[in-house]
Design a protein around this motif. Structure first.
Motif, PDB file in Angstrom:
ATOM      1  N   ALA A  63      -1.918   1.454  -8.032  1.00  0.00           N
ATOM      2  CA  ALA A  63      -1.584   0.054  -7.790  1.00  0.00           C
ATOM      3  C   ALA A  63      -0.087  -0.158  -7.951  1.00  0.00           C
ATOM      4  CB  ALA A  63      -2.357  -0.842  -8.744  1.00  0.00           C
ATOM      5  N   THR A  71      -1.156  -0.881  -2.822  1.00  0.00           N
ATOM      6  CA  THR A  71      -1.158   0.455  -3.420  1.00  0.00           C
ATOM      7  C   THR A  71       0.135   1.158  -3.039  1.00  0.00           C
ATOM      8  OG1 THR A  71      -3.568   0.658  -3.370  1.00  0.00           O
ATOM      9  CG2 THR A  71      -2.291   2.718  -3.398  1.00  0.00           C
ATOM     10  N   ASP A  97      -4.145  -3.359   0.521  1.00  0.00           N
ATOM     11  CA  ASP A  97      -5.439  -2.737   0.241  1.00  0.00           C
ATOM     12  C   ASP A  97      -6.524  -3.083   1.252  1.00  0.00           C
ATOM     13  OD1 ASP A  97      -4.350  -1.528  -2.001  1.00  0.00           O
ATOM     14  OD2 ASP A  97      -4.995  -3.114  -3.377  1.00  0.00           O
ATOM     15  N   ASN A  98      -6.234  -3.950   2.226  1.00  0.00           N
ATOM     16  CA  ASN A  98      -7.251  -4.298   3.225  1.00  0.00           C
ATOM     17  C   ASN A  98      -7.271  -3.240   4.324  1.00  0.00           C
ATOM     18  OD1 ASN A  98      -4.683  -5.186   4.050  1.00  0.00           O
ATOM     19  ND2 ASN A  98      -5.515  -6.780   5.385  1.00  0.00           N
ATOM     20  N   ARG A 136      -3.024  -4.915   8.168  1.00  0.00           N
ATOM     21  CA  ARG A 136      -2.720  -4.238   6.909  1.00  0.00           C
ATOM     22  C   ARG A 136      -1.210  -3.996   6.866  1.00  0.00           C
ATOM     23  NH1 ARG A 136      -4.209   1.918   4.817  1.00  0.00           N
ATOM     24  NH2 ARG A 136      -3.965   1.448   2.576  1.00  0.00           N
TER      25      ARG A 136
END
Length: 481
Positions: A63, A71, A97-98, A136
């Motif tokens: 993270a 990330t 993160d998507n 993203r």
């Protein structure tokens, strides 16, 4: 030119009309250098890459310490994508993160060359928030930038975040010597190859690219090299794919237009175009003036205090103008982690075409070639400035003194971009990448949509007061394919 402050925060110029002390102006310009750190590492890039292993790809995912929902990882790439020289680099990457975003990956490319990407992911995620349910967002530190910036202390001190401030020959040659023979691996072509490595590591077939300033040039070069892997392009503050002009002639010619438009918009009663010509003729300070003007658009796109200073200098009182120039120079200080002048010089000298040829030309004879080119210039080339300005800018002198270095091939000048949707976005007050460059790129862009925002300067998405440009980006990215 390829101005480097695309993602930085500025403050409005003072409009009191009183002479500005250099320190006061420096504080205003220093606001442009605000960078919020996220996902950073002090480890040298080769060391990071070595720990990542020999197989390449992304490693060390965790993270990000700053923005939520991202990330951070390290992308391992070869130092030499052609395979002739061993070694690897580790490039920092921040990824939303998507991972199943319906419209795929949006890579945002920052400017320079020399500016990192990862430190700006939190800010850009706010700017681009309306499209990030569909895309993203991914950003990365291009080779030689950020925590792994190429370090050239004297050149950094002399040029700061400017493209145009003239460096000393010693600072340039010391920088090249410090980087060593590896300096030939920091061209835009190498960054394009890194971007292709990132695409493969992300496991996607296509990328949507959003590039600002030099980032627009990187996006164009990627589209030329990998047309099948591009979905669409946003080119903001456009550097044309044919490359930048080290004489900066488009900006020199555009300055009267920009200042006149700013004057009319604010109701000023002077003639800034005439004042600009008179100042350069009287004081012979064209390099300092265009450097200061190109910086001032980040402070105030109305150029109010600059216009006042030019008028005063025309009437024999250059104090305010000298104060502004000194303050801009002082306030343009930047660390290599914010903007690496070592990477800036390496890339421009490898990519550029100069009066003497390219960086593989012998150093002997370069000055003579530059003098000859300067003697052939006319006012139609440089507008209210002069030949000494066109041939004396930092973007020219850095590469004049850069040691002889092997160069990679460049794309043919008139090869067109692939037929994907492209948004060309600019501000009509931009002197860093004047809108004339945008229209040059339009000629080589089959599916171009053009949006020019009145009153906006450089980096429309991030900095314009008018939402017209940002809304155009949102509409363009969200339209059905």
């Amino acid at each position: 030119m390829l101005r480097v402050r695309a993602m930085r925060k500025g403050r409005k110029a003072r409009r009191s009309g009183r002479p500005a002390a250099p320190a006061t102006v420096a504080l205003a310009v220093a606001g442009l250098l605000t960078v919020s750190g996220t996902c950073s590492s002090a480890a040298p890039d080769r060391a990071v890459a070595a720990r990542a292993g020999e197989s390449g790809g992304l490693s060390g995912a965790a993270a990000c310490p700053g923005p939520k929902g991202f990330t951070c990882a390290t992308l391992t790439v070869p130092l030499d994508h052609r395979g002739g020289v061993p070694g690897q680099l580790g490039l920092k990457v921040a990824m939303a993160d998507n991972v199943k975003a319906p419209k795929g990956v949006l890579v945002f490319l920052t400017g320079g060359p020399g500016q990192p990407g990862v430190p700006f992911v939190e800010r850009l995620s706010k700017v681009l928030a309306p499209v990030l349910k569909d895309y993203r967002l991914v950003m990365f530190d291009q080779r030689g930038t950020g925590a792994n910036a190429l370090q050239c202390p004297q050149l950094q001190q002399e040029m700061g975040s400017s493209d145009l401030t003239p460096p000393t020959a010693r600072a340039v040659t010391d920088c090249a010597a410090a980087i060593g023979p590896d300096r030939r691996f920091y061209s835009t072509g190498d960054t394009v190859a890194d971007l292709e490595s990132l695409r493969r590591a992300l496991g996607v077939r296509q990328l949507t690219l959003d590039g600002v300033s030099y980032g627009s040039y990187t996006a164009e070069r990627y589209a030329l090299a990998h047309p099948q892997h591009v979905a669409r392009l946003v080119l903001d503050s456009v550097v044309p794919q044919t490359g930048y002009d080290p004489m900066n002639r488009a900006a020199l010619r555009a300055a009267p237009r920009v200042l006149t438009a700013a004057c009319r918009a604010t109701g000023c009663t002077t003639d800034p175009a005439a004042d600009l010509a008179a100042v350069v003729d009287r004081y012979g300070n064209g390099v300092d003036v265009i450097d200061a003007l190109t910086t001032w658009e980040f402070v105030d796109p109305d150029y109010a205090e600059m216009i006042d200073a030019l008028h005063r200098a025309t009437n024999g009182d250059p104090g305010l103008l000298r104060g502004l120039i000194a303050g801009v120079r002082q306030g343009s200080a930047a660390s290599a982690e914010e903007l690496s002048q070592g990477l800036h010089a390496s890339t421009l000298c490898l990519d550029g075409r100069y009066p003497w040829g390219r960086a593989d030309a012998p150093v002997a004879g370069r000055e003579e070639a530059l003098e000859k080119a300067g003697a052939e210039l006319t006012p139609a080339d440089y507008g209210p400035f002069d030949a000494a300005t066109a041939t004396g800018l930092g973007s020219m002198l850095s590469c004049l003194h850069w040691p002889r270095t092997p160069v990679p091939p460049l794309p043919p000048r008139h090869r067109r971009l692939p037929g994907v949707p492209v948004l060309l976005l600019g501000g009509d007050r931009d002197l860093s990448t004047p809108v004339e460059w945008l229209y040059d790129q339009k000629k080589l862009t089959p599916r171009a949509q053009v949006v020019v925002v009145p009153g906006a300067a450089h980096s429309v998405q991030s900095r314009a007061a008018d939402d017209k440009g940002r809304q155009a980006v949102f509409d363009f990215l969200l339209e059905r394919r």
